[in-house]
Design a protein around this motif. Structure first.
Motif, PDB file in Angstrom:
ATOM      1  N   GLU A 313       0.814  -1.084  -0.094  1.00  0.00           N
ATOM      2  CA  GLU A 313      -0.097  -0.218  -0.051  1.00  0.00           C
ATOM      3  C   GLU A 313       1.035   1.210   0.020  1.00  0.00           C
ATOM      4  O   GLU A 313       0.271   2.253   0.384  1.00  0.00           O
ATOM      5  N   LEU A 314       2.094   1.164  -0.567  1.00  0.00           N
ATOM      6  CA  LEU A 314       2.898   2.283  -0.467  1.00  0.00           C
ATOM      7  C   LEU A 314       2.684   3.452  -1.528  1.00  0.00           C
ATOM      8  O   LEU A 314       3.153   4.546  -1.041  1.00  0.00           O
ATOM      9  N   SER A 315       1.838   3.315  -2.474  1.00  0.00           N
ATOM     10  CA  SER A 315       1.724   4.447  -3.287  1.00  0.00           C
ATOM     11  C   SER A 315       0.497   5.436  -2.559  1.00  0.00           C
ATOM     12  O   SER A 315       0.615   6.347  -3.034  1.00  0.00           O
ATOM     13  N   GLU A 316      -0.062   5.007  -1.410  1.00  0.00           N
ATOM     14  CA  GLU A 316      -0.670   5.928  -0.564  1.00  0.00           C
ATOM     15  C   GLU A 316       0.131   6.845  -0.062  1.00  0.00           C
ATOM     16  O   GLU A 316       0.054   7.985   0.718  1.00  0.00           O
ATOM     17  N   LYS A 317       1.610   6.492   0.242  1.00  0.00           N
ATOM     18  CA  LYS A 317       2.450   7.153   1.113  1.00  0.00           C
ATOM     19  C   LYS A 317       3.502   7.830   0.274  1.00  0.00           C
ATOM     20  O   LYS A 317       3.925   9.059   0.605  1.00  0.00           O
ATOM     21  N   HIS A 318       3.739   7.492  -0.878  1.00  0.00           N
ATOM     22  CA  HIS A 318       4.746   8.006  -1.825  1.00  0.00           C
ATOM     23  C   HIS A 318       4.192   8.278  -3.422  1.00  0.00           C
ATOM     24  O   HIS A 318       3.732   7.263  -3.873  1.00  0.00           O
ATOM     25  N   PRO A 319       4.657   9.383  -3.703  1.00  0.00           N
ATOM     26  CA  PRO A 319       3.999   9.616  -5.009  1.00  0.00           C
ATOM     27  C   PRO A 319       5.003   8.758  -5.924  1.00  0.00           C
ATOM     28  O   PRO A 319       6.109   8.443  -5.873  1.00  0.00           O
ATOM     29  N   THR A 320       4.594   8.626  -7.604  1.00  0.00           N
ATOM     30  CA  THR A 320       5.220   7.784  -8.576  1.00  0.00           C
ATOM     31  C   THR A 320       6.746   8.549  -8.679  1.00  0.00           C
ATOM     32  O   THR A 320       6.786   9.763  -8.709  1.00  0.00           O
ATOM     33  N   GLY A 321       7.402   7.545  -9.053  1.00  0.00           N
ATOM     34  CA  GLY A 321       8.965   8.302  -9.254  1.00  0.00           C
ATOM     35  C   GLY A 321       9.588   8.637  -8.099  1.00  0.00           C
ATOM     36  O   GLY A 321      10.485   9.675  -8.186  1.00  0.00           O
ATOM     37  N   SER A 322       9.399   8.467  -6.832  1.00  0.00           N
ATOM     38  CA  SER A 322      10.083   9.203  -5.478  1.00  0.00           C
ATOM     39  C   SER A 322      11.594   8.437  -5.405  1.00  0.00           C
ATOM     40  O   SER A 322      12.215   9.153  -4.790  1.00  0.00           O
ATOM     41  N   PHE A 323      11.801   7.289  -5.706  1.00  0.00           N
ATOM     42  CA  PHE A 323      12.873   6.904  -5.522  1.00  0.00           C
ATOM     43  C   PHE A 323      14.044   6.531  -6.629  1.00  0.00           C
ATOM     44  O   PHE A 323      13.736   6.060  -7.647  1.00  0.00           O
ATOM     45  N   ASP A 324      15.545   6.795  -6.250  1.00  0.00           N
ATOM     46  CA  ASP A 324      16.307   6.306  -7.020  1.00  0.00           C
ATOM     47  C   ASP A 324      16.542   4.718  -7.222  1.00  0.00           C
ATOM     48  O   ASP A 324      17.064   4.220  -8.292  1.00  0.00           O
ATOM     49  N   ARG A 325      16.515   4.283  -6.036  1.00  0.00           N
ATOM     50  CA  ARG A 325      16.955   2.888  -6.057  1.00  0.00           C
ATOM     51  C   ARG A 325      15.724   2.030  -4.989  1.00  0.00           C
ATOM     52  O   ARG A 325      15.204   2.860  -4.122  1.00  0.00           O
ATOM     53  N   ILE A 326      15.205   0.864  -5.390  1.00  0.00           N
ATOM     54  CA  ILE A 326      14.227   0.197  -4.555  1.00  0.00           C
ATOM     55  C   ILE A 326      14.911  -1.320  -4.020  1.00  0.00           C
ATOM     56  O   ILE A 326      15.487  -1.742  -5.205  1.00  0.00           O
ATOM     57  N   LEU A 327      14.691  -1.773  -2.928  1.00  0.00           N
ATOM     58  CA  LEU A 327      15.063  -3.171  -2.510  1.00  0.00           C
ATOM     59  C   LEU A 327      13.875  -3.556  -2.258  1.00  0.00           C
ATOM     60  O   LEU A 327      13.180  -3.351  -1.275  1.00  0.00           O
ATOM     61  N   LEU A 328      13.723  -4.761  -2.718  1.00  0.00           N
ATOM     62  CA  LEU A 328      12.508  -5.782  -2.387  1.00  0.00           C
ATOM     63  C   LEU A 328      13.014  -6.769  -2.129  1.00  0.00           C
ATOM     64  O   LEU A 328      13.400  -7.973  -3.026  1.00  0.00           O
ATOM     65  N   ASP A 329      13.451  -7.140  -0.769  1.00  0.00           N
ATOM     66  CA  ASP A 329      13.763  -8.528  -0.250  1.00  0.00           C
ATOM     67  C   ASP A 329      12.469  -9.083   0.249  1.00  0.00           C
ATOM     68  O   ASP A 329      12.234  -8.907   1.314  1.00  0.00           O
ATOM     69  N   ALA A 330      12.007 -10.030  -0.630  1.00  0.00           N
ATOM     70  CA  ALA A 330      10.497 -10.416  -0.536  1.00  0.00           C
ATOM     71  C   ALA A 330      10.531 -11.460   0.532  1.00  0.00           C
ATOM     72  O   ALA A 330      11.288 -12.299   0.674  1.00  0.00           O
ATOM     73  N   PRO A 331       9.239 -11.454   1.141  1.00  0.00           N
ATOM     74  CA  PRO A 331       8.979 -12.614   1.855  1.00  0.00           C
ATOM     75  C   PRO A 331       8.914 -13.970   1.479  1.00  0.00           C
ATOM     76  O   PRO A 331       8.400 -13.977   0.134  1.00  0.00           O
ATOM     77  N   CYS A 332       9.587 -15.128   1.733  1.00  0.00           N
ATOM     78  CA  CYS A 332       9.591 -16.024   0.795  1.00  0.00           C
ATOM     79  C   CYS A 332       9.618 -17.496   1.756  1.00  0.00           C
ATOM     80  O   CYS A 332       9.364 -17.202   3.002  1.00  0.00           O
ATOM     81  N   SER A 333       9.653 -18.531   0.898  1.00  0.00           N
ATOM     82  CA  SER A 333       9.502 -19.794   1.724  1.00  0.00           C
ATOM     83  C   SER A 333      10.707 -19.999   2.811  1.00  0.00           C
ATOM     84  O   SER A 333      10.817 -21.115   3.479  1.00  0.00           O
TER      85      SER A 333
END
Length: 448
Positions: A313-333
Motif C-alpha cells: 500500500e506504499l503508493s498511498e504514502k509516496h508519489p510515483t517516481g519517488s526513489f532512485d533505488r528500491i530493494l524488495l527483499d521479499a518474504p519467501c519460503s
C-alpha cells in the motif's frame, strides 16, 4: 548449568520446536541468554538442538526396528530418543553410557517406570546392535530423502528443477554448520583493522569474496567481543551482503527498502552511501520496524527512517517516481536458510510456495511505479525455488514492459561468481553448497 539440566533444556526446546512449530534460532538464543550459558555450554546446547532437528528423519529410520512394537510414543519421549541417538551417533565427546544414563534419569523425572525402561531398552539396543543400514533403501532419491532428512515433496521439487546431483549437494550442505560471517561498519573501522584486532584476540577469520566489508569467522565465539557490542560489526550472511553491493548506490540517493527487518541490508545500504543518502525502510510489523531503527542506532547511522507499513500500500504514502533505488527483499519460503533454521523443512508445505509467490507478485507490482526512470530495483529472496525466483522475475517482466533485467548487473558481480553455475538471464541463484552461504537469489531491474 550441569550437563543434566543442559539436556533437559535441549529436550524442552526440541519438543517445542518439533511439536508446536517454534522458531529454532529464536528459542535457542532466548534460552542461552536466559540461562546465562557459558560459551561451551551454549555451543553444546546449539549442537544438540540443531543436529537433532537436522537429522530427525534419519534418526527415526535408525531406531525403527527398536520402537516398531510400541503403539503410541509421547512426543517428548520420541524427542528424548532422537537427541540421545543423535549424540551417540554423531558426537564423540560424551560416552554412550553417560548419554543413556542421563536420558533414563530425565525420563524418570518426566514420566513413569515403563517409559524409562522403554528408553533404556531402545538406547541399549542402539549401543549393542547399532542402527539399521541405509543400504536396504534401493531407490537413490528415497535414500537421499531419509539420509538428509528432507521432506519428499521438497526433494522431488528440487530434483525436477535442478537434477539429482545439485539436489543431493544442497541437501547435504543443509546438514552442515553455516560459518558465521560479519560485516564491518566501514565509516567506523576498516575490514583489515577489525580482522587484525580479532586475530590478535585469538580468533580465526578470513575475508569474504562476496563483499569488501565482509569476513568469515572460522573459530571463536566472536559475538561476545567488544567490537561487536560497540557497533563496529554486525552479523550478516555473505549472500545477504551481496544485495547492497549490487544496488549500485551513490551518495545522496533516495532509497526504499520495502521489507526491511531485521535491518542488515538496510544498514548496509546506508553504509554504501557513506550515511549521506536517505533510506526509507518499512516492515509489516511495528516490532520489526523498531528492530531496524535499533540496528541503525547501534551502528551509528543517521540516514535511515524505519516505519511500520504494508508495502503493498506504499503508493498511498509516496508519489510515483519517488526513489532512485528500491530493494524488495521479499518474504519467501526460506528454503535457502535451512542450515541455520532446520525446522523450516518440517513446517513448510508445498502450497506455501504458491501463497508466498502471490505476495511477491503484489509487492513487485506495488513498488515498481515508485521508481524513477533509469532507477534500479533489486529483487532478492532467501530461497532456492524457481517459482519464487526466475518465474517471479519473468512474470514481473511480462506485466511491466517498462522494466528489463539490468545487463550491467552481471558484469558487476564479484569475479568468482561471474562464471558460477547459478547465473541465468533472470539473475543469480546462490546454492548453499557452492559458496558456503545461505541459498539466495537476487536480480536487478532497470526502469526504461
Amino acid at each position: 548449568m550441569t550437563k543434566y539440566t543442559l539436556r533437559e533444556a535441549a529436550l524442552e526446546l526440541l519438543t517445542r520446536i518439533g511439536e508446536q512449530g517454534g522458531f529454532s534460532h529464536v528459542l535457542l538464543d532466548r534460552e542461552i541468554s536466559k540461562q546465562k550459558l557459558s560459551r561451551q555450554d551454549g555451543a553444546l546446547l546449539t549442537e544438540i538442538v540443531y543436529g537433532t532437528l537436522q537429522r530427525r528423519d534419519l534418526i527415526d529410520f535408525y531406531i525403527q526396528p527398536y520402537i516398531a512394537k510400541q503403539k503410541k510414543i509421547k512426543p517428548w519421549v520420541r524427542w528424548l530418543l532422537y537427541m540421545s541417538v543423535y549424540q551417540m551417533t554423531f558426537l564423540e565427546r560424551v560416552p554412550d553410557h553417560a548419554i543413556i544414563h542421563e536420558a533414563v534419569e530425565i525420563s524418570k523425572k518426566r514420566g513413569h517406570k515403563g517409559i524409562s525402561s522403554f528408553i533404556n531398552g531402545v538406547l541399549r539396543n542402539v549401543q549393542r546392535k547399532g542402527v539399521q543400514s541405509l543400504e536396504k533403501i534401493e531407490d537413490p532419491v528415497e535414500r537421499l530423502i531419509i539420509e538428509t532428512s528432507h521432506p519428499k515433496w521438497l526433494v522431488d521439487r528440487w530434483v525436477k528443477q535442478y537434477g539429482v546431483d545439485t539436489t543431493k549437494a544442497m541437501c547435504e550442505a543443509n546438514n552442515h554448520h553455516l560459518p558465521l560471517s560479519l560485516r564491518v561498519q566501514p565509516l567506523r573501522i576498516t575490514r583489515k583493522d577489525a580482522m587484525n584486532q580479532l586475530r590478535k584476540d585469538g580468533f580465526k577469520v578470513e575475508e569474504s569474496v562476496l563483499s569488501p566489508q565482509g569476513f568469515i569467522v572460522l573459530e571463536g565465539a566472536v559475538l561476545a567481543h567488544p567490537l561487536f557490542h560497540e557497533g563496529y560489526l554486525t552479523v550478516q550472511d555473505q549472500s545477504s551482503m551481496l544485495v547492497a553491493e549490487m544496488m549500485d548506490l551513490q551518495e545522496k540517493m533516495k532509497v526504499l527498502d520495502a521489507c526491511s527487518a531485521p535491518g542488515g541490508k538496510t544498514t548496509h545500504m546506508a553504509e554504501k552511501m557513506s550515511d549521506r543518502g536517505e533510506v526509507i525502510a518499512y516492515d509489516l510489523h511495528e516490532k520489526k520496524a523498531k528492530l531496524v531503527s535499533k540496528k541503525a542506532e547501534q551502528l551509528q547511522l543517521t540516514s535511515i527512517t524505519a516505519n511500520q507499513a504494508d508495502s503493498r500500500e506504499l503508493s498511498e504514502k509516496h508519489p510515483t517516481g519517488s526513489f532512485d533505488r528500491i530493494l524488495l527483499d521479499a518474504p519467501c519460503s526460506g528454503l535457502g536458510v535451512l542450515r541455520g533454521k532446520p525446522d523450516i523443512k518440517y513446517h513448510k508445505k508445498e502450497e506455501d510456495i504458491f501463497t508466498l509467490r502471490k505476495i511477491q507478485d503484489e509487492l513487485l507490482n506495488e513498488v515498481a511505479p515508485l521508481l524513477k526512470s533509469n532507477g534500479k530495483l533489486v529483487y532478492s529472496t532467501c530461497t532456492v525455488d524457481q517459482h519464487e525466483n526466475e518465474e517471479a522475475v519473468q512474470h514481473f517482466l511480462n506485466k511491466h514492459p517498462d522494466f528489463e533485467v539490468d545487463e550491467t548487473f552481471f558484469k558487476e558481480l564479484p569475479e568468482p561468481l561471474q562464471n558460477g553455475t547459478g547465473i541465468s538471464d533472470k539473475g543469480l541463484q546462490l546454492f548453499p553448497h557452492e559458496w558456503d552461504t545461505d541459498g539466495f537469489f537476487l536480480t536487478r531491474f532497470i526502469k526504461k
